[in-house]
Motif scaffolding. Structure first.
Motif, PDB file in Angstrom:
ATOM      1  N   PHE A 119       0.845  -1.191   0.000  1.00  0.00           N
ATOM      2  CA  PHE A 119       0.000   0.000   0.000  1.00  0.00           C
ATOM      3  C   PHE A 119       0.880   1.240   0.000  1.00  0.00           C
ATOM      4  CE2 PHE A 119      -2.550  -3.344   1.842  1.00  0.00           C
ATOM      5  CZ  PHE A 119      -3.791  -3.169   1.266  1.00  0.00           C
ATOM      6  N   ARG A 120       0.349   2.280  -0.596  1.00  0.00           N
ATOM      7  CA  ARG A 120       1.071   3.548  -0.596  1.00  0.00           C
ATOM      8  C   ARG A 120       0.959   4.160   0.789  1.00  0.00           C
ATOM      9  NH1 ARG A 120      -0.281   7.673  -5.260  1.00  0.00           N
ATOM     10  NH2 ARG A 120       1.475   8.700  -4.210  1.00  0.00           N
ATOM     11  N   ARG A 121       2.076   4.437   1.385  1.00  0.00           N
ATOM     12  CA  ARG A 121       2.109   5.095   2.690  1.00  0.00           C
ATOM     13  C   ARG A 121       3.103   6.236   2.605  1.00  0.00           C
ATOM     14  NH1 ARG A 121       1.300  -0.330   4.111  1.00  0.00           N
ATOM     15  NH2 ARG A 121      -0.506  -0.671   5.488  1.00  0.00           N
ATOM     16  N   GLU A 122       2.595   7.362   2.100  1.00  0.00           N
ATOM     17  CA  GLU A 122       3.455   8.531   1.932  1.00  0.00           C
ATOM     18  C   GLU A 122       2.871   9.719   2.694  1.00  0.00           C
ATOM     19  OE1 GLU A 122       4.305   9.352  -2.175  1.00  0.00           O
ATOM     20  OE2 GLU A 122       4.038   7.252  -2.714  1.00  0.00           O
ATOM     21  N   GLY A 126      10.894 -15.741 -12.704  1.00  0.00           N
ATOM     22  CA  GLY A 126      10.593 -14.309 -12.706  1.00  0.00           C
ATOM     23  C   GLY A 126      10.707 -13.743 -11.300  1.00  0.00           C
ATOM     24  N   LYS A 127      10.929 -12.442 -11.208  1.00  0.00           N
ATOM     25  CA  LYS A 127      11.079 -11.791  -9.909  1.00  0.00           C
ATOM     26  C   LYS A 127       9.717 -11.365  -9.353  1.00  0.00           C
ATOM     27  CE  LYS A 127      15.493 -12.136 -10.457  1.00  0.00           C
ATOM     28  NZ  LYS A 127      16.240 -13.210  -9.785  1.00  0.00           N
ATOM     29  N   LYS A 128       9.656 -11.289  -8.026  1.00  0.00           N
ATOM     30  CA  LYS A 128       8.420 -10.887  -7.357  1.00  0.00           C
ATOM     31  C   LYS A 128       8.108  -9.428  -7.648  1.00  0.00           C
ATOM     32  CE  LYS A 128       6.308 -10.817  -2.745  1.00  0.00           C
ATOM     33  NZ  LYS A 128       6.478 -11.152  -1.312  1.00  0.00           N
ATOM     34  N   GLY A 129       6.793  -9.126  -7.688  1.00  0.00           N
ATOM     35  CA  GLY A 129       6.385  -7.743  -7.884  1.00  0.00           C
ATOM     36  C   GLY A 129       6.856  -6.866  -6.736  1.00  0.00           C
ATOM     37  N   GLY A 130       6.994  -5.573  -6.970  1.00  0.00           N
ATOM     38  CA  GLY A 130       7.506  -4.653  -5.957  1.00  0.00           C
ATOM     39  C   GLY A 130       6.464  -3.636  -5.531  1.00  0.00           C
ATOM     40  N   PRO A 131       6.793  -2.834  -4.553  1.00  0.00           N
ATOM     41  CA  PRO A 131       5.881  -1.760  -4.132  1.00  0.00           C
ATOM     42  C   PRO A 131       5.807  -0.667  -5.196  1.00  0.00           C
ATOM     43  CG  PRO A 131       7.976  -1.584  -2.976  1.00  0.00           C
ATOM     44  CD  PRO A 131       8.025  -2.860  -3.773  1.00  0.00           C
ATOM     45  N   ASN A 132       4.914   0.258  -4.961  1.00  0.00           N
ATOM     46  CA  ASN A 132       4.739   1.386  -5.895  1.00  0.00           C
ATOM     47  C   ASN A 132       4.407   0.907  -7.301  1.00  0.00           C
ATOM     48  OD1 ASN A 132       5.341   3.289  -3.856  1.00  0.00           O
ATOM     49  ND2 ASN A 132       7.546   2.979  -4.208  1.00  0.00           N
ATOM     50  N   ASN A 133       3.641  -0.195  -7.376  1.00  0.00           N
ATOM     51  CA  ASN A 133       3.167  -0.744  -8.673  1.00  0.00           C
ATOM     52  C   ASN A 133       4.307  -1.173  -9.588  1.00  0.00           C
ATOM     53  OD1 ASN A 133       0.441  -0.188  -7.977  1.00  0.00           O
ATOM     54  ND2 ASN A 133       0.733   1.964  -8.589  1.00  0.00           N
ATOM     55  N   CYS A 134       5.425  -1.537  -9.013  1.00  0.00           N
ATOM     56  CA  CYS A 134       6.570  -1.976  -9.832  1.00  0.00           C
ATOM     57  C   CYS A 134       6.416  -3.450 -10.211  1.00  0.00           C
ATOM     58  CB  CYS A 134       7.873  -1.781  -9.077  1.00  0.00           C
ATOM     59  SG  CYS A 134       8.315  -0.052  -8.843  1.00  0.00           S
ATOM     60  N   THR A 135       6.495  -3.721 -11.495  1.00  0.00           N
ATOM     61  CA  THR A 135       6.424  -5.099 -11.985  1.00  0.00           C
ATOM     62  C   THR A 135       7.782  -5.769 -11.809  1.00  0.00           C
ATOM     63  OG1 THR A 135       4.758  -4.521 -13.628  1.00  0.00           O
ATOM     64  CG2 THR A 135       5.972  -6.562 -13.995  1.00  0.00           C
ATOM     65  N   GLY A 136       7.765  -7.028 -11.352  1.00  0.00           N
ATOM     66  CA  GLY A 136       9.011  -7.756 -11.173  1.00  0.00           C
ATOM     67  C   GLY A 136       9.723  -8.000 -12.494  1.00  0.00           C
ATOM     68  N   ALA A 137      11.015  -8.190 -12.436  1.00  0.00           N
ATOM     69  CA  ALA A 137      11.809  -8.423 -13.650  1.00  0.00           C
ATOM     70  C   ALA A 137      11.509  -9.802 -14.235  1.00  0.00           C
ATOM     71  CB  ALA A 137      13.288  -8.304 -13.326  1.00  0.00           C
ATOM     72  N   LYS A 138      11.582  -9.878 -15.540  1.00  0.00           N
ATOM     73  CA  LYS A 138      11.395 -11.158 -16.226  1.00  0.00           C
ATOM     74  C   LYS A 138      12.626 -12.034 -16.016  1.00  0.00           C
ATOM     75  CE  LYS A 138      10.643 -13.114 -20.859  1.00  0.00           C
ATOM     76  NZ  LYS A 138      11.724 -14.096 -20.748  1.00  0.00           N
ATOM     77  N   GLY A 139      12.395 -13.331 -15.832  1.00  0.00           N
ATOM     78  CA  GLY A 139      13.527 -14.251 -15.718  1.00  0.00           C
ATOM     79  C   GLY A 139      14.264 -14.376 -17.041  1.00  0.00           C
ATOM     80  N   SER A 140      15.553 -14.624 -16.977  1.00  0.00           N
ATOM     81  CA  SER A 140      16.360 -14.755 -18.201  1.00  0.00           C
ATOM     82  C   SER A 140      15.990 -16.040 -18.937  1.00  0.00           C
ATOM     83  CB  SER A 140      17.851 -14.785 -17.861  1.00  0.00           C
ATOM     84  OG  SER A 140      18.239 -13.588 -17.233  1.00  0.00           O
ATOM     85  N   ASP A 141      15.906 -15.933 -20.258  1.00  0.00           N
ATOM     86  CA  ASP A 141      15.654 -17.126 -21.081  1.00  0.00           C
ATOM     87  C   ASP A 141      16.898 -18.014 -21.081  1.00  0.00           C
ATOM     88  OD1 ASP A 141      13.113 -16.226 -21.772  1.00  0.00           O
ATOM     89  OD2 ASP A 141      13.832 -15.192 -23.570  1.00  0.00           O
ATOM     90  N   ARG A 142      16.667 -19.317 -21.246  1.00  0.00           N
ATOM     91  CA  ARG A 142      17.788 -20.263 -21.376  1.00  0.00           C
ATOM     92  C   ARG A 142      17.921 -20.591 -22.860  1.00  0.00           C
ATOM     93  NH1 ARG A 142      20.463 -24.141 -18.132  1.00  0.00           N
ATOM     94  NH2 ARG A 142      22.322 -24.709 -19.321  1.00  0.00           N
ATOM     95  N   LEU A 143      19.036 -20.208 -23.455  1.00  0.00           N
ATOM     96  CA  LEU A 143      19.301 -20.472 -24.862  1.00  0.00           C
ATOM     97  C   LEU A 143      20.182 -21.716 -24.981  1.00  0.00           C
ATOM     98  CD1 LEU A 143      20.026 -16.848 -26.150  1.00  0.00           C
ATOM     99  CD2 LEU A 143      17.840 -18.059 -26.067  1.00  0.00           C
ATOM    100  N   ILE A 144      19.750 -22.659 -25.806  1.00  0.00           N
ATOM    101  CA  ILE A 144      20.491 -23.912 -25.976  1.00  0.00           C
ATOM    102  C   ILE A 144      20.833 -24.073 -27.454  1.00  0.00           C
ATOM    103  CG2 ILE A 144      20.452 -26.407 -25.631  1.00  0.00           C
ATOM    104  CD1 ILE A 144      18.149 -25.974 -23.660  1.00  0.00           C
ATOM    105  N   GLU A 145      22.105 -24.155 -27.758  1.00  0.00           N
ATOM    106  CA  GLU A 145      22.530 -24.334 -29.148  1.00  0.00           C
ATOM    107  C   GLU A 145      22.446 -25.806 -29.557  1.00  0.00           C
ATOM    108  OE1 GLU A 145      25.535 -20.745 -30.378  1.00  0.00           O
ATOM    109  OE2 GLU A 145      26.422 -22.617 -29.682  1.00  0.00           O
ATOM    110  N   VAL A 146      21.908 -26.029 -30.750  1.00  0.00           N
ATOM    111  CA  VAL A 146      21.837 -27.381 -31.315  1.00  0.00           C
ATOM    112  C   VAL A 146      22.338 -27.318 -32.758  1.00  0.00           C
ATOM    113  CG1 VAL A 146      19.888 -28.075 -29.854  1.00  0.00           C
ATOM    114  CG2 VAL A 146      19.438 -27.064 -32.098  1.00  0.00           C
TER     115      VAL A 146
END
Length: 334
Positions: free
Chosen positions: A23-26, A70-90
């Motif tokens: 919650f906003r507490r300012e 993925g990262k957890k959401g944050g306060p102040n309506n901040c969206t969590g960071a996306k997890g890094s993709d795993r790239l696999i060479e074939v």
């Protein structure tokens, strides 16, 4: 280097981050309201075709591949960071199948081509999302969703325009060594070639054409007999088959028929693939006997039969020119 053309792996995409209750507490902001952000998406697992790889050897020991959560959401309506993709060479030419369902997911044939095989989980919603006229201070959020998990079968099918086929000791390795810079193992006994060999043959224009020397087929190969069954898949992508026959063998005509029967039994349209027939080792055969065998083989196959010696390079220029003409005709018809 070991040649591995089948591998089973497990891929696990990242879990989505949980939504946050905040919650906003300012100061000077009365009744700030909910401000919990959404969780970030989990990372995905993505296959990338690379022409630097020639085998699936890398997957012999490393079999489980996971992407970042993925990262957890944050306060102040901040969206969590996306997890890094795993790239696999074939390697280029890898066919990807879901082990549990049998579904073909994709076919990676060109360098840089990508295929998402496990989608990351969606991030959970923060409590800001649940704000309504009835609920001005929601105190709950949603957890992130799990990412996809799959068991995959990777099957490498070599990408070569010309596949050289024939019984063991027909001289396939010697031929590919004569027309390209490839240096396969060559010896005077059957089954010298235990893995497919690739060689690049240059056209007069400077373009390169990939030739594949497929390990020797024998009777029953399409049903799993001998080495050939393991490598028949590698001629499925070829545009032209070069059928090499040892003219000094006990019965060259029977040898020809054996390979034709195996191509037909295996299926996948191989028997209908454009095919060039060549009698090899003509420097070890008298001319009269050679012509008799050639005439009989032409009568059975209903097509021209070329005569070559991979060792002395006799007749190779004519044979290669015929291959170029077929490939050029195919390109014009596309």
């Amino acid at each position: 280097m070991q040649f591995i053309d089948l591998a089973e792996i497990e891929v696990v995409a990242g879990k989505g981050g949980d939504g946050m209750v905040a919650f906003r507490r300012e100061k000077y902001v009365p009744a700030g309201g909910p401000a919990g952000g959404n969780g970030g998406w989990g990372g995905s697992v993505i296959l990338v075709a690379s022409d630097r790889l020639q085998t699936l050897l890398d997957f012999r020991y490393a079999r489980i591949f996971k992407a970042e959560n993925g990262k957890k959401g944050g306060p102040n309506n901040c969206t969590g960071a996306k997890g890094s993709d795993r790239l696999i060479e074939v390697p280029c030419g890898t066919l990807v199948t879901d082990v549990d369902t049998g579904e073909i997911i994709g076919d990676l044939t060109s360098n840089g081509q990508t295929l998402c095989v496990a989608q990351g989980g969606k991030g959970g919603l923060g409590n800001k999302h649940f704000l309504s006229n009835r609920n001005r201070a929601p105190e709950h959020a949603l957890p992130g969703l799990e990412g996809e998990a799959r068991r995959l079968l990777l099957e490498l099918k070599l990408i070569a325009e010309v596949g050289i086929i024939g019984l063991p000791n027909a001289g396939k390795s010697t031929l590919i060594a004569s027309v390209s810079s490839a240096r396969p193992k060559i010896a005077n006994y059957p089954f010298t070639t235990l893995v497919p060999n690739l060689g690049v043959v240059r056209k007069p224009t400077g373009d390169g054409t990939v030739f594949a020397d497929i390990p020797g087929l024998i009777a029953g190969a399409s049903q799993g007999v001998g080495l050939g069954h393991e490598f028949l898949r590698h001629i499925e992508r070829t545009r032209v088959l070069l059928h090499l026959i040892d003219v000094t063998a006990e019965d060259p005509i029977a040898d020809y028929q054996t390979i034709q029967q195996e191509l037909e039994a295996y299926g996948q349209g191989l028997i209908a693939r454009p095919q060039i027939i060549a009698l090899n080792k003509i420097d070890a055969m008298d001319e009269e006997t050679l012509e008799l065998i050639r005439a009989e083989l032409q009568n059975i196959s209903h097509q021209p039969v070329y005569t070559v010696s991979a060792v002395s390079r006799q007749g190779l220029d004519t044979l290669i020119q015929k291959i170029w003409s077929i490939l050029d005709a195919q390109e014009l018809s596309v």
